[in-house]
Design an enzyme around this catalytic site. Structure first.
Site, PDB file in Angstrom:
ATOM      1  N   ARG A   7      54.373   9.494  39.017  1.00 33.23           N
ATOM      2  CA  ARG A   7      55.015   9.225  40.313  1.00 33.23           C
ATOM      3  C   ARG A   7      55.191  10.547  40.972  1.00 33.23           C
ATOM      4  NH1 ARG A   7      59.687   8.512  40.221  1.00 33.23           N
ATOM      5  NH2 ARG A   7      59.796   6.934  42.001  1.00 33.23           N
ATOM      6  N   CYS A  63      43.783  19.117  34.385  1.00 35.31           N
ATOM      7  CA  CYS A  63      43.072  20.025  35.584  1.00 35.31           C
ATOM      8  C   CYS A  63      43.227  19.595  36.948  1.00 35.31           C
ATOM      9  CB  CYS A  63      41.800  19.729  35.022  1.00 35.31           C
ATOM     10  SG  CYS A  63      41.360  20.447  33.426  1.00 35.31           S
TER      11      CYS A  63
END
Length: 503
Positions: free
Chosen positions: A355, A386
């Site tokens: 979110r 990453c």
């Protein structure tokens, strides 16, 4: 001590960085005499020892209470104006077999959007008559399955679906209750991606098309039109948007009565909750009073009977009942124009809570395994993925001695965290546990590396890891394997097979 200039304007420097802001945490959350967080009577250290981290924790008593209270409040207020209320739990916020059972026990119906969600609801023992089916692109197979099980109602989201739903109903010899989803044109005060009732978006049809499409629905012998449906968005504070939308819908509802019965009006959900100490969501009781009053006034002005009113809350029920636990892996002070922000990295991130990356959502964080007298420092809680945007909590204060190995907790994560979870970087989705009366049990088990590999159709060349049977989200289990201790170590097999043998 002055606030850090890097902090957003809304974030106040706390006098106690250990304090739990009221209204954010599951109802049974408290700190023990030793300073450790406890939810549902279970200490977080015990939860992590058994289930690992990241870990979603649901306060069962709180979730059940919120569902029962919401239904009771809305039923009471609409009974005051002579109306019946149907409350559907929005399954998309978080769905599991037990969650469905809790909601049914509380007297709620269930809203589903896919065959998968339908399967969960049916597996929980839900009667199909208590299910509503949503979706802007329901496949022919999904529509057929809904008709086959005799779903309680299905939402028509576009003109093309009318013939599809009618054909499926006729094929299975049933008459399906259908609603027509319309866009009232009311723009919710929320993130653009969460506002779902403006005209230029994928859900529903414009109000001006309602009469024509309802006539097409009524012309199908296998369909029974029961009313309009509208959802103006999510994470909405205040009743003004709902009131204006209801007013517009009721005017169309009144016009549709001239062509036949319209027994129901579905006003959707989207009621907001608090994620930070400055969030001020409207209490459910106030929303119920305001919505009942506006429906009564509009119906009186239009001289029409008050229809059955339906709502579809999800987040407001399950969101505050949940929290997520993480373990701190690294800390890194970063100088920004002479001011320091401490990056605290944890063993989860956007794979278990996307979110913040999707919506810029703000959350709160607290030390979970202890309290500290250290001065508060501004932190940014980062995930391990990453992506530079892999941030779980953009800004909050924690005690300055937060260190690797500490446990931290994020409140208000019961909704739209597990349900949006993913396997980015090949992390397994974490387990979900329910806590109640000092006991914890699994609602949804965490994914293992073996689970992830099982979906990969490529040929297996070798088996090289002891970790195949270990939850990819469990730091404690992985640590036991890497140190050669515990039941998951290479020297202590848990079964007589060799799936975990290093070769």
């Amino acid at each position: 001590m002055a606030p850090n200039p890097l902090a957003p304007a809304w974030l106040a420097l706390p006098s106690d960085a250990n304090a739990l802001a009221p209204g954010l945490w599951p109802a049974t959350t408290r700190r023990t005499a030793l300073g450790e967080l406890e939810i549902g009577g279970v200490a977080v250290s015990a939860l992590v020892a058994e289930f690992g981290t990241p870990l979603y924790v649901i306060d069962e008593a709180d979730a059940r209470s919120r569902a029962e209270t919401l239904r009771h409040v809305f039923e009471t207020e609409f009974a005051r104006i002579g109306a019946e209320v149907h409350v559907y739990y929005a399954g998309k916020s978080f769905l599991s077999i037990e969650i469905v059972q809790w909601m049914l026990d509380a007297g709620l119906n269930i809203d589903v959007c896919t065959t998968g969600e339908l399967a969960v609801a049916l597996a929980a023992g839900a009667e199909p008559s208590r299910l509503g089916y949503h979706g802007n692109n329901k496949s022919l197979a999904e529509i057929d399955e809904a008709a086959r099980v005799r779903i309680g109602s299905i939402v028509i989201d576009s003109e093309i679906e009318i013939a599809r739903v009618a054909a499926a109903a006729a094929r299975h010899g049933v008459t399906l209750n259908v609603r027509l989803r319309v866009n009232s044109g009311v723009h919710a005060s929320t993130h653009e991606f969460l506002a779902t009732s403006h005209e230029d978006q994928k859900f529903g049809v414009v109000l001006d098309d309602a009469a024509r499409l309802v006539a097409l629905i009524r012309a199908e012998p296998s369909l029974r039109f029961i009313g309009l449906h509208c959802h103006i968005g999510s994470q909405i504070f205040g009743a003004d948007g709902f009131a204006e939308s209801a007013s517009r819908l009721l005017r169309v509802h009144a016009a549709l009565l001239e062509g036949g019965p319209v027994p129901e009006l579905n006003l959707g959900g989207g009621f907001g909750i608090a994620y930070t100490s400055v969030d001020t969501p409207t209490p459910i009781g106030e929303l119920a009073v305001a919505l009942a009053d506006i429906v009564a006034a509009e119906c009186a002005q239009l001289d029409i009977p008050v229809p059955v009113i339906a709502f579809e809350p999800g987040r407001v029920i399950i969101g505050p009942a949940g929290a997520t636990l993480y373990e701190v892996g690294t800390t890194k002070p970063v100088d920004v124009s002479g001011n320091t922000r401490l990056y605290v990295s944890v063993d989860g991130g956007m794979s278990d809570n996307i979110r913040p990356a999707l919506y810029g959502a703000d959350y709160t964080v607290r030390l979970a395994n202890r309290v500290s007298a250290a001065d508060p420092v501004l932190v940014r809680l980062a995930g391990k993925h990453c992506e530079s945007g892999d941030i779980v909590v953009n800004a909050d204060y924690l005690p300055g001695d937060v260190t690797p190995g500490d446990l931290v907790a994020i409140p208000a994560t019961g909704a739209y965290c597990w349900s949006l979870a993913n396997n980015y970087n090949y992390l397994g989705r974490p387990p979900v546990v329910a806590v109640l009366g000092g006991n914890a049990r699994t609602l949804v088990r965490g994914e293992t590396i073996a689970d992830l590999l099982a979906r990969d159709a490529g040929p297996r060349m070798t088996r090289t890891s002891t970790l195949d049977s270990v939850s990819t989200s469990s730091t404690s289990e992985l640590g036991a394997v890497m140190t050669g201790s515990g039941p998951t170590s290479p020297t202590s097999p848990t079964s007589d097979n060799d799936e975990g043998t290093i070769r």
